[in-house]
Design a protein around this motif. Structure first.
Motif, PDB file in Angstrom:
ATOM      1  N   LEU A  88      -5.840 -17.772   9.320  1.00  0.00           N
ATOM      2  CA  LEU A  88      -6.592 -18.268   7.606  1.00  0.00           C
ATOM      3  C   LEU A  88      -6.962 -19.044   7.666  1.00  0.00           C
ATOM      4  CD1 LEU A  88      -3.049 -18.433   5.622  1.00  0.00           C
ATOM      5  CD2 LEU A  88      -4.746 -16.892   5.376  1.00  0.00           C
TER       6      LEU A  88
ATOM      7  N   VAL B 253      -7.305  -6.910   0.692  1.00  0.00           N
ATOM      8  CA  VAL B 253      -8.174  -7.030   0.226  1.00  0.00           C
ATOM      9  C   VAL B 253      -9.307  -6.260   0.112  1.00  0.00           C
ATOM     10  CG1 VAL B 253      -7.045  -9.562  -0.599  1.00  0.00           C
ATOM     11  CG2 VAL B 253      -8.835  -9.329   0.823  1.00  0.00           C
TER      12      VAL B 253
ATOM     13  N   HIS C  85      -2.787   3.347   1.587  1.00  0.00           N
ATOM     14  CA  HIS C  85      -4.338   2.837   0.921  1.00  0.00           C
ATOM     15  C   HIS C  85      -4.619   3.917  -0.145  1.00  0.00           C
ATOM     16  CE1 HIS C  85      -3.154  -1.031   2.551  1.00  0.00           C
ATOM     17  NE2 HIS C  85      -3.502   0.067   3.543  1.00  0.00           N
ATOM     18  N   GLU C  86      -5.776   3.671  -1.348  1.00  0.00           N
ATOM     19  CA  GLU C  86      -6.587   3.773  -1.410  1.00  0.00           C
ATOM     20  C   GLU C  86      -8.147   3.854  -1.166  1.00  0.00           C
ATOM     21  OE1 GLU C  86      -8.079   2.297  -5.981  1.00  0.00           O
ATOM     22  OE2 GLU C  86      -8.956   3.954  -5.754  1.00  0.00           O
TER      23      GLU C  86
ATOM     24  N   HIS D 156       8.871  -2.643  -1.729  1.00  0.00           N
ATOM     25  CA  HIS D 156       9.749  -4.286  -1.111  1.00  0.00           C
ATOM     26  C   HIS D 156       9.767  -5.205  -1.848  1.00  0.00           C
ATOM     27  CE1 HIS D 156       6.189  -5.524  -3.212  1.00  0.00           C
ATOM     28  NE2 HIS D 156       7.214  -6.267  -3.092  1.00  0.00           N
TER      29      HIS D 156
ATOM     30  N   SER E  34       0.016  -2.399   2.478  1.00  0.00           N
ATOM     31  CA  SER E  34      -0.634  -1.686   1.153  1.00  0.00           C
ATOM     32  C   SER E  34       0.271  -2.441  -0.005  1.00  0.00           C
ATOM     33  CB  SER E  34      -0.578  -0.639   0.814  1.00  0.00           C
ATOM     34  OG  SER E  34       0.489   0.310   1.401  1.00  0.00           O
ATOM     35  N   ALA E  35       0.941  -3.362   0.449  1.00  0.00           N
ATOM     36  CA  ALA E  35       2.329  -3.965  -0.418  1.00  0.00           C
ATOM     37  C   ALA E  35       2.484  -5.556   1.009  1.00  0.00           C
ATOM     38  CB  ALA E  35       3.957  -3.118  -0.866  1.00  0.00           C
ATOM     39  N   PRO E  36       2.369  -6.213  -0.225  1.00  0.00           N
ATOM     40  CA  PRO E  36       2.625  -7.960   0.326  1.00  0.00           C
ATOM     41  C   PRO E  36       4.526  -7.269   1.498  1.00  0.00           C
ATOM     42  CG  PRO E  36       3.392  -8.509  -2.054  1.00  0.00           C
ATOM     43  CD  PRO E  36       2.668  -6.285  -1.709  1.00  0.00           C
ATOM     44  N   ARG E  37       4.197  -8.436   1.980  1.00  0.00           N
ATOM     45  CA  ARG E  37       5.588  -8.568   3.319  1.00  0.00           C
ATOM     46  C   ARG E  37       5.436 -10.089   3.880  1.00  0.00           C
ATOM     47  NH1 ARG E  37       5.095  -6.204   9.398  1.00  0.00           N
ATOM     48  NH2 ARG E  37       7.642  -6.919   9.830  1.00  0.00           N
ATOM     49  N   GLY E  38       6.338 -10.495   3.119  1.00  0.00           N
ATOM     50  CA  GLY E  38       6.861 -11.944   3.698  1.00  0.00           C
ATOM     51  C   GLY E  38       6.230 -12.712   3.230  1.00  0.00           C
TER      52      GLY E  38
ATOM     53  N   TYR F  70      -3.486   6.438  -6.795  1.00  0.00           N
ATOM     54  CA  TYR F  70      -4.958   5.693  -7.260  1.00  0.00           C
ATOM     55  C   TYR F  70      -5.407   6.251  -8.189  1.00  0.00           C
ATOM     56  CZ  TYR F  70      -2.720   2.986  -3.012  1.00  0.00           C
ATOM     57  OH  TYR F  70      -2.175   2.609  -2.315  1.00  0.00           O
TER      58      TYR F  70
ATOM     59  N   GLU G 217      11.456 -12.722   6.020  1.00  0.00           N
ATOM     60  CA  GLU G 217      10.678 -11.640   5.779  1.00  0.00           C
ATOM     61  C   GLU G 217      10.622 -12.525   4.045  1.00  0.00           C
ATOM     62  OE1 GLU G 217       9.385  -8.357   6.466  1.00  0.00           O
ATOM     63  OE2 GLU G 217       9.045  -9.311   8.249  1.00  0.00           O
ATOM     64  N   ARG G 218      11.056 -13.030   3.248  1.00  0.00           N
ATOM     65  CA  ARG G 218      11.225 -13.198   2.286  1.00  0.00           C
ATOM     66  C   ARG G 218      11.630 -14.629   1.987  1.00  0.00           C
ATOM     67  NH1 ARG G 218      14.054  -9.634   0.538  1.00  0.00           N
ATOM     68  NH2 ARG G 218      12.316  -8.344   0.628  1.00  0.00           N
TER      69      ARG G 218
ATOM     70  N   PRO H 184       5.173 -13.655  16.343  1.00  0.00           N
ATOM     71  CA  PRO H 184       5.818 -14.839  15.571  1.00  0.00           C
ATOM     72  C   PRO H 184       7.693 -14.101  15.941  1.00  0.00           C
ATOM     73  CG  PRO H 184       4.170 -13.923  14.003  1.00  0.00           C
ATOM     74  CD  PRO H 184       4.455 -12.806  15.206  1.00  0.00           C
TER      75      PRO H 184
ATOM     76  N   ARG I  85       1.726 -13.311  -4.644  1.00  0.00           N
ATOM     77  CA  ARG I  85       1.795 -12.657  -3.515  1.00  0.00           C
ATOM     78  C   ARG I  85       0.563 -12.260  -3.435  1.00  0.00           C
ATOM     79  NH1 ARG I  85       7.105 -10.077  -1.626  1.00  0.00           N
ATOM     80  NH2 ARG I  85       6.445 -10.688   0.200  1.00  0.00           N
TER      81      ARG I  85
ATOM     82  N   TYR J 211       5.137   2.051   4.317  1.00  0.00           N
ATOM     83  CA  TYR J 211       4.071   2.008   3.421  1.00  0.00           C
ATOM     84  C   TYR J 211       3.852   2.676   3.121  1.00  0.00           C
ATOM     85  CZ  TYR J 211       5.589  -3.191   3.294  1.00  0.00           C
ATOM     86  OH  TYR J 211       6.454  -4.533   2.461  1.00  0.00           O
TER      87      TYR J 211
ATOM     88  N   PRO K  82      -0.580 -11.405   2.686  1.00  0.00           N
ATOM     89  CA  PRO K  82      -0.670 -10.490   1.440  1.00  0.00           C
ATOM     90  C   PRO K  82      -0.907  -8.885   1.738  1.00  0.00           C
ATOM     91  CG  PRO K  82      -2.366 -11.824   1.831  1.00  0.00           C
ATOM     92  CD  PRO K  82      -2.024 -11.812   3.208  1.00  0.00           C
ATOM     93  N   PRO K  83      -0.993  -8.033   0.639  1.00  0.00           N
ATOM     94  CA  PRO K  83      -1.810  -7.057   0.813  1.00  0.00           C
ATOM     95  C   PRO K  83      -3.349  -7.439   1.084  1.00  0.00           C
ATOM     96  CG  PRO K  83      -0.680  -6.913  -1.867  1.00  0.00           C
ATOM     97  CD  PRO K  83      -0.627  -8.130  -0.822  1.00  0.00           C
TER      98      PRO K  83
ATOM     99  N   MET L  82      -3.240 -12.401  -2.382  1.00  0.00           N
ATOM    100  CA  MET L  82      -4.898 -13.133  -1.340  1.00  0.00           C
ATOM    101  C   MET L  82      -5.178 -14.583  -2.139  1.00  0.00           C
ATOM    102  SD  MET L  82      -5.227 -14.675   1.863  1.00  0.00           S
ATOM    103  CE  MET L  82      -5.891 -15.342   1.908  1.00  0.00           C
TER     104      MET L  82
ATOM    105  N   SER M 173      -8.595 -12.207   7.921  1.00  0.00           N
ATOM    106  CA  SER M 173      -8.261 -13.720   7.821  1.00  0.00           C
ATOM    107  C   SER M 173      -7.356 -13.477   7.193  1.00  0.00           C
ATOM    108  CB  SER M 173      -9.867 -14.620   7.377  1.00  0.00           C
ATOM    109  OG  SER M 173     -10.249 -13.574   6.043  1.00  0.00           O
ATOM    110  N   THR M 174      -6.961 -12.788   6.476  1.00  0.00           N
ATOM    111  CA  THR M 174      -5.304 -13.232   5.321  1.00  0.00           C
ATOM    112  C   THR M 174      -4.567 -12.507   5.782  1.00  0.00           C
ATOM    113  OG1 THR M 174      -5.759 -10.408   4.510  1.00  0.00           O
ATOM    114  CG2 THR M 174      -7.546 -11.964   3.812  1.00  0.00           C
TER     115      THR M 174
ATOM    116  N   ALA N 218       6.018   0.671  -2.174  1.00  0.00           N
ATOM    117  CA  ALA N 218       7.325   0.562  -0.671  1.00  0.00           C
ATOM    118  C   ALA N 218       8.850   0.343  -0.849  1.00  0.00           C
ATOM    119  CB  ALA N 218       7.194  -0.232   0.606  1.00  0.00           C
TER     120      ALA N 218
ATOM    121  N   GLU O 204      -1.804  11.210  -3.206  1.00  0.00           N
ATOM    122  CA  GLU O 204      -3.253   9.465  -2.668  1.00  0.00           C
ATOM    123  C   GLU O 204      -3.118   9.851  -4.594  1.00  0.00           C
ATOM    124  OE1 GLU O 204      -4.223   7.951  -0.056  1.00  0.00           O
ATOM    125  OE2 GLU O 204      -6.642   7.244  -1.561  1.00  0.00           O
TER     126      GLU O 204
ATOM    127  N   PRO P 247      11.889 -12.824  12.251  1.00  0.00           N
ATOM    128  CA  PRO P 247      12.062 -14.568  11.170  1.00  0.00           C
ATOM    129  C   PRO P 247      12.079 -13.567   9.213  1.00  0.00           C
ATOM    130  CG  PRO P 247       9.556 -13.407  12.539  1.00  0.00           C
ATOM    131  CD  PRO P 247      10.956 -12.902  13.382  1.00  0.00           C
TER     132      PRO P 247
END
Ligand code: FAD
Ligand code: SF4
Lengths: 549, 305
Positions: free
Chosen positions: A73, A221, A182-183, B205, A211-215, B140, B8-9, A244, B262, A179, A218-219, B264, A231-232, B203, B136, B6
């Protein structure tokens, strides 16, 4: 951190929190004189997974990496030249019939290794490839059953939350990707149209970005800077997945720590590592060494670690260390589309066809996968200068069409050849270590793959409506150098990744791959490392970590 | 040994989400209790509920289609139809006095037609893509099921205009209640299908993403059962599940707001994230269908008397 000399970060009981801009996580620390269970060289696809697996199994672990410990980041810029800091750009000598280009296309140097800048394509080997020699008649067999590898693939795919198609069109049934896909971007749809026109299958490419958030990640961009470091944190590299995990399980990671030599005693067992960190030479004692520096640095380190019982370099009794180095044929065809494509949007390879990996009616051994492309401007301009000699007005004209370009590229299998190898040259680097020499030449089968693929991709692109086609050639990835095999005569390590001639030395990176396959290697490297991790745990449980005695 | 992965949530995230949803549900309950009893001549209780449902559905479609079609750059003129048509339906439901009854009927019939046509337009978009009817494309391309919400809004609007002439009684109430229940069941199941597809794309999630694929079908079952044999216990169960579904629709918006965070840049980057994150206006369409369903239940109740 800017260019110039980065600072050591993982020290004094803490390591960077990769999900923050400037935070820290606690880290267990060991003294140099402490006899740790495992010292791991390299924290990339192989080493990073191993650090987590061993720490989670309760071993004390110190993992060394020559590269810095980044926080994506804060440290990653959206600027191609700035991000050169991710690559291994030390001097290396490249020769042979077809000298390979080294650096940005095949070696990284950072905690997380080359996965920090990999393009996230996450494909599995075709099951038959693990028996390439006996089932398909070329290359070598792996000393591993494909089903064991496939279980390991399941594990690492879940750890990376790979986003893949609901049903994968090739190979035996596999479980669902963790997951969803992606499109597919416009560039990927060009591949899809070409494939449908020629009657071959295609699929959204399984890739290691969310393709979806995780902890705290972010998904994706879809800005397309993946190859120069995401960088995300959407990209699931070793840096933000297994590292980690390893730290949480009690592993210590030492960044900017270059391991120069593995010390062995008179009996031939490894006793510790000589490494350079913070401007001084140090020595870490250890009960076991795991090497995971990738296909050039792993052989280099072993060759540079001769000892009383290893006259020609560590684990090199049969002179096999450094041999059978492989790359992937990375030839491409490019064309201009009438519609705007803007291929830089999204991860570079969002669609794939593995048709020629699973089709056996062809006039060459091995196979190749075709992927859609989306090179960033500097990257693309560089490849046109190098391949076409485009320059001046010509280059400008070509680059003006950037937003209408589409391209297809292969990952094509290269046959293992003992003459393609890593040796040590007489030159030395800034630390006084011998500079590696990489000797490489394509074989006839490798060339046949390139020819076949360029012809097929041209047809696909034309069928998709592209005009002004042109071709480029190149290589990607590294595999082999310390092959895994069935006996000390045919390989450097056994199926457990353990060196035949040194029972407390293990290798778990891309260098142990006996064949390269027609897919990008990192998922296979991770799966193999996870598998070796399980084996080490099982051996330890049976009290067989020391083979002799 | 269990690997110590670690977390996740983050706990803060869970706590905040829970707080937000509890707050929303409580708020909704409070608002509906404090509202002074409206004794308007044109509105029976069923009519009012059905119209509220229609308003919520139309509002949800208006916001959602505007956002999604804006995201698609309105590259096809017909993409304006959805926001315009649902906007008119919304006005007819919120301010019936602004239009003649005839006009309201026309507007809502138009919404029904536009919704049905929308399915076809979206289908055409899907079939034109490589892969045609593949996962797909379902994920989408233009969403096949989405225009259904507009059809539902139109139907609910039509039902509301029908009911405003006076509460039906006896056999007529039973018939009306059954038709309304049928529409509710179809609406609940259709919306669930759409949500199931999109939450599968995500998913699942977050485990809470299972709620809107489990609860509404249960409510649909209960409604169908009550329509078949409208006795006291069955109607009670249907009402409870419909209310729960209505509340869930509102809570869903809060969860989606959390989803925006959640991505970016989170809410600071709202101009991008409102478009790419789970759609805020989508979940309340469950509330809309459930409200209309409560209206139908009221009619069934009436028939019992
Ligand atoms: C541009 C690019 C794109 C790629 N795209 C893909 C892709 O899409 N899909 C895919 O599957 N693969 C891809 N790859 C390949 C993949 O990244 C590598 O195959 C994989 O990371 C290799 O794993 P490894 O563990 O063997 O080595 P690495 O991941 O390279 O890790 C080796 C680490 O060891 C460290 N090291 C080496 N020697 C020493 C030493 N002596 N002391 C201390 N540290 C040392 C290095 O600094 C490095 O961090 C790509 C590679 C590149 C370069
Ligand atoms: S496109 Fe996605 S994976 Fe690539 S750099 Fe951007 S956010 Fe990361």
């Amino acid at each position: 951190m800017t260019r110039g000399i980065p600072d050591v970060r993982a020290t004094e009981g803490r390591a960077p929190d990769v999900f923050s801009r400037d935070g820290w996580v606690p880290m267990r620390s060991h003294r140099d004189g402490e006899d740790v269970d495992f010292a791991i060289v390299g924290t990339g696809a192989g080493g990073g997974v191993m650090a987590a697996k061993l720490a989670e199994a309760g071993f004390s672990v110190v993992a060394f990496d020559a590269g810095p410990f980044f926080r994506p980041l804060a440290d990653f810029a959206s600027e191609e030249r700035e991000q050169d800091k991710l690559y291994w750009t030390d001097e290396r000598i490249s020769d042979g019939r077809d000298p390979i280009e080294l650096g940005s296309n095949n070696s990284g140097r950072a905690v997380g290794g080359s996965t920090v800048h990999f393009q996230m394509v996450a494909l599995r080997f075709r099951p038959e490839w693990f028996l390439a020699r006996s089932a398909l008649g070329y290359g070598r067999d792996w000393p591993v059953d494909w089903r064991e590898m496939w279980r390991a693939y399941d594990e690492v795919e879940d750890a990376l939350k790979i986003a893949g198609p609901v049903r994968y069109p090739w190979g035996p049934r596999r479980g669902r990707y963790p997951y969803r896909p992606h499109e597919v971007n416009a560039s990927g749809l060009v591949l899809a149209r070409g494939a449908e026109a020629l009657g071959v299958g295609w699929a959204p490419c399984p890739i290691a970005t969310l393709s979806a958030p995780r902890g705290r990640a972010p998904p994706c961009v879809y800005r397309g800077f993946c190859k120069i470091g995401c960088s995300t944190n959407a990209k699931q590299s070793i840096l933000n997945t297994y590292i980690p995990r390893a730290l949480a399980a009690g592993a210590e990671v030492r960044d900017l720590a270059m391991v120069a030599r593995i010390e062995t005693d008179a009996s031939g067992r490894a006793t510790g590592l000589h490494y350079h960190r913070g401007g001084e030479w140090r020595f870490q004692q250890t009960r076991n060494v795991v090497v995971a520096g990738y296909s050039i640095e792993t052989p280099r380190l072993l060759l540079n670690s001769a000892g009383p019982a290893h006259r020609h370099g560590l684990a090199n009794a049969e002179g096999l260390v450094g041999r059978e180095l492989m790359v992937h044929v990375n030839d491409a065809v490019w064309g201009t589309m009438e519609d705007e494509i803007r291929w830089y949007k999204g991860p570079p390879s969002m669609a794939v066809t593995e048709h020629w990996n699973y089709e056996d009616r062809k006039d060459f051994h091995g196979g190749y996968a075709i992927m859609s492309q989306g090179p960033l401007p500097t990257d693309f301009a560089t490849s046109m200068v190098g391949n076409l000699g485009a320059f001046g007005m010509d280059l400008r004209r070509r680059m003006a069409g950037y937003n209408h370009m589409a391209g297809l590229k292969i990952v094509g299998e290269v046959m293992p050849d003992p003459e393609n190898r890593v040796t040590l040259s007489d030159e030395t680097d800034a630390l006084g270590l011998p500079v590696p020499r990489i000797t490489f030449g394509y074989g006839e089968n490798d060339r046949a793959i390139g020819r076949h693929a360029r012809g097929f991709m041209s047809e696909m692109l034309r069928a998709a409506g592209a005009t002004d086609l042109f071709e480029t050639t190149g290589t990607a990835h590294l595999m082999g150098g310390c092959p895994m095999g069935f006996s000390p005569q045919d390989s450097v390590v056994d199926a457990d990744g353990r060196a035949w001639s040194c029972d407390n030395l293990w290798i778990c990176d891309g260098s142990v791959m006996p064949t390269g396959g027609g897919v990008n290697p990192s998922l296979t490297i991770m799966a193999n490392s996870a598998r070796i991790g399980h084996r080490i745990r099982a051996l330890a449980a049976r009290g067989e970590l020391a083979r002799a005695a | 040994m269990r690997p110590r992965v670690p977390s996740e949530r983050s706990r803060r995230a869970v706590a905040l989400t829970a707080l937000a949803s509890v707050g929303l549900v409580a708020g909704a309950a409070w608002v509906s209790r404090r509202r002074p009893p409206r004794r308007r001549p044109e509105g029976s209780r069923a009519a009012r509920q059905v119209r509220q449902g229609a308003a919520l559905l139309a509002g949800s479609v208006l916001a959602d289609s505007t956002m999604e079609h804006y995201r698609g750059g309105f590259h096809n003129r017909t993409m304006f139809v959805a926001p315009v048509s649902s906007g008119l339906a919304l006005v007819s439901a919120l301010a019936p006095g602004m239009m003649t009854r005839r006009a309201r009927q026309a507007v809502n019939a138009g919404a029904v037609g536009a919704g049905l046509a929308g399915h076809l337009f979206h289908l055409r978009n899907v079939l034109r893509r490589p892969g045609a009817l593949s996962w797909e494309s379902m994920f989408y391309a233009a969403p096949l099921g989405a225009p259904g919400a507009m059809t539902l809004a139109g139907l609910a609007g039509l039902a509301a205009t029908r009911l405003e002439t006076g509460q039906p009684r006896g056999a007529e109430a039973l018939r009306a209640g059954r038709i309304g229940s049928l529409g509710t069941v179809a609406g609940l199941l259709g919306t669930t299908a759409e949500v199931a597809l999109l939450h599968f794309r995500g998913a699942f999630h977050n485990p809470m993403m299972f709620a809107p694929v489990i609860l509404p079908p249960l409510a649909a079952l209960a409604v169908a059962d009550a329509a078949r044999r409208p006795d006291r216990a069955r109607l009670r169960l249907a009402r409870i599940l419909l209310r729960a579904t209505a509340a869930m629709g509102l809570a869903g918006a809060a969860f989606h707001a959390w989803g925006v965070h959640r991505n970016m840049g989170g809410w600071r980057n709202w101009r991008q994230n409102l478009q790419v994150a789970p759609p805020l206006p989508a979940p309340p369409s469950f509330t809309g269908v459930a409200l209309a369903g409560l209206g139908a239940a009221h009619l069934l109740e009436e028939a019992r008397r």
